[in-house]
Motif scaffolding. Sequence first.
Motif, mmCIF file in Angstrom:
data_model
loop_
_atom_site.group_PDB
_atom_site.id
_atom_site.type_symbol
_atom_site.label_atom_id
_atom_site.label_comp_id
_atom_site.label_asym_id
_atom_site.label_seq_id
_atom_site.Cartn_x
_atom_site.Cartn_y
_atom_site.Cartn_z
ATOM 1 N N VAL A 85 -47.436 -1.770 29.438
ATOM 2 C CA VAL A 85 -47.249 -1.561 27.995
ATOM 3 C C VAL A 85 -45.742 -1.612 27.698
ATOM 4 O O VAL A 85 -45.102 -0.585 27.456
ATOM 5 C CB VAL A 85 -47.839 -0.201 27.535
ATOM 6 C CG1 VAL A 85 -47.840 -0.112 26.012
ATOM 7 C CG2 VAL A 85 -49.253 -0.009 28.060
ATOM 8 N N PRO A 86 -45.160 -2.813 27.741
ATOM 9 C CA PRO A 86 -43.707 -2.925 27.603
ATOM 10 C C PRO A 86 -43.165 -2.675 26.203
ATOM 11 O O PRO A 86 -41.980 -2.390 26.028
ATOM 12 C CB PRO A 86 -43.426 -4.371 28.036
ATOM 13 C CG PRO A 86 -44.694 -5.107 27.719
ATOM 14 C CD PRO A 86 -45.797 -4.124 27.969
ATOM 15 N N ASP A 87 -44.036 -2.764 25.187
ATOM 16 C CA ASP A 87 -43.550 -2.700 23.806
ATOM 17 C C ASP A 87 -44.122 -1.530 23.013
ATOM 18 O O ASP A 87 -44.176 -1.565 21.796
ATOM 19 C CB ASP A 87 -43.855 -4.007 23.078
ATOM 20 C CG ASP A 87 -45.338 -4.379 23.160
ATOM 21 O OD1 ASP A 87 -46.094 -3.658 23.847
ATOM 22 O OD2 ASP A 87 -45.726 -5.385 22.547
ATOM 23 N N GLY A 88 -44.555 -0.456 23.703
ATOM 24 C CA GLY A 88 -45.109 0.686 22.994
ATOM 25 C C GLY A 88 -44.046 1.443 22.214
ATOM 26 O O GLY A 88 -42.882 1.525 22.624
ATOM 27 N N ALA A 89 -44.430 2.002 21.077
ATOM 28 C CA ALA A 89 -43.486 2.748 20.237
ATOM 29 C C ALA A 89 -43.136 4.085 20.875
ATOM 30 O O ALA A 89 -43.936 4.693 21.585
ATOM 31 C CB ALA A 89 -44.089 2.969 18.853
ATOM 32 N N ARG A 90 -41.921 4.555 20.615
ATOM 33 C CA ARG A 90 -41.448 5.837 21.139
ATOM 34 C C ARG A 90 -41.508 6.894 20.047
ATOM 35 O O ARG A 90 -41.174 6.646 18.892
ATOM 36 C CB ARG A 90 -40.002 5.680 21.646
ATOM 37 C CG ARG A 90 -39.838 4.725 22.849
ATOM 38 C CD ARG A 90 -40.122 5.444 24.152
ATOM 39 N NE ARG A 90 -39.192 6.543 24.328
ATOM 40 C CZ ARG A 90 -37.958 6.422 24.871
ATOM 41 N NH1 ARG A 90 -37.536 5.232 25.275
ATOM 42 N NH2 ARG A 90 -37.180 7.479 24.996
ATOM 43 N N LEU A 91 -41.936 8.108 20.425
ATOM 44 C CA LEU A 91 -42.028 9.216 19.471
ATOM 45 C C LEU A 91 -41.029 10.320 19.761
ATOM 46 O O LEU A 91 -40.593 11.027 18.855
ATOM 47 C CB LEU A 91 -43.438 9.814 19.486
ATOM 48 C CG LEU A 91 -44.608 8.913 19.100
ATOM 49 C CD1 LEU A 91 -45.918 9.683 19.264
ATOM 50 C CD2 LEU A 91 -44.455 8.446 17.660
ATOM 51 N N GLY A 92 -40.698 10.520 21.038
ATOM 52 C CA GLY A 92 -39.841 11.627 21.446
ATOM 53 C C GLY A 92 -38.396 11.227 21.631
ATOM 54 O O GLY A 92 -38.019 10.066 21.461
#
Length: 543
Positions: free
Chosen positions: A154-161
């Motif tokens: 999953v190289p392009d997953g969004a970051r939340l933290g």
Amino acid sequence: MSTSIYDRDLPKTPANYQPLTPLSFLARAGAVYRDHTAIIHGRQRITYSEFYARARRLASALGKAGIKRGETVSALLANTPAMLEAHYGVPMAGAVLNTLNTRLDAAIIAFSLEHAETRLVLVDTEFSGLMKEALALLKGKKPIVIDYVDSEFVPDGARLGAIDYESFISGGDPDFAWVMPEDEWDAISLNYTSGTTGNPKGVVCHHRGAYLIAQGNVLTQQMQRHPVYLWTLPMFHCNGWGYPWSMSVMGGTHVTLRAVRAKAIWQALAEHKVTHLCGAPIVMATILNAPEDEKTKLPHAVEFTTAAAPPPEVVLARMAEAGFNVTHVYGLTETYGPAVVNDWDSAWDALAPEARAAKKARQGVNYIPLEALTVMDPETMTRVPADGETLGEVMFRGNIVMKGYLKNKQASEDAFKGGWFHSGDLAVLHPDGYVQLKDRSKDIIISGGENISSIEVEEVLYKHPAVQAAAVVAKADEKWGESPCAFIEIKPGASVTADEMLDWCRKGLARYKVPKHVVFAELPKTSTGKIQKFKLREMAKNV
């Protein structure tokens, strides 16, 4: 008060009494099997010494982040190294691990986080959209978010933290003196059940039970040293039935899969010489229905453990031809997953196909670490006759039964009434002591190994303006084991199509809970207006 000579001057001391915990399995494996491969994930290879060090880094990092003993750390993760590390690192910090079902909707995720009073959550970036929506629904203080970036898949997953998982644990101490439970009764994990009415209940499990279920799996599967386990079962489901801890007992290798795909399963079976895997009937269907060019000849028999609906004889035969030996188990989240096994007698192999299938249809006898299993009349709390015909409720007693339901005293007391855990499942008891399920008193549908509440689905159906009455029952499904079948009575003058009803359901339910079949008909009712579901189950057989 007189005491036995064996009680006199023979106290418990640190030298002769330590609380049981599965964390000790990894500590031992980290030393005894230090250079053996513990985890295979894509191109990643992690040895046991590295696995142990990474778990301690996680525990140390959690402590530095302010996580204290008895606080909750949640995880919305796929089957990955991080999920395995969380099964050790979180309790090594004295905290309690709450694994979240990645298939649920945001509202249920939000409820779980609030109810568990989650302080920190590990989030796989594949599910960041779901977690973002859930976090927005929280009314109180939001937990710390640590992003797990599985860059190979999953190289392009969004970051939340503010920090990713690898950076987070890199700040931890690989030699951290991890925290033993003060008592083996201390909580190790929290798992939410699919709610039958209202919100789901939080099942609290303890270190003692986790220790025992892990060894129960090893004994039931007759595992030899260094088994190779393929992760087709979601680790969020009853802590992966205890297998994250079981593998460390025997220095086994975890082969993790993010998703159940036929080609990836067959490749892993051949490449890594897999010896064991678990899953619902859907996993068997996926394996068997793979294109022939994706299959391979297995060099040895692979042990496959399945739960939910018992596999049909034809499926068992096809699995055997493909190189798998299938063992059927039964249990609940409240019993750490599998607590009952269809302990197969080799003499039954000689039976005629129909008689053999009848034996296979039974759920079985108690797991070795379960003290007692029986079928009783829930009102009188007396055992039903072992005649294979008299219905009663399946009851459990022993050390692999939950502590109780989190912050739900009444539900816990009801579940443990009379000194037994009441499963809510209706069954018969055969003369040889084997239990066989006949119905589910709470109308739970088990689809793909996941529980679906018929009441929850019905509530969504009833909200449609064209629906006058609705009922949902389980229909046998070759792929999923069971699937929801909806029967709908339309209001006079109204009209709606099956496709419209399915679209309506998709807006209000997790995808796997959406009915597979919709039938428009007048619902059979008693004289008092109660819908007769037993008649609908018969009707569903012909849908």
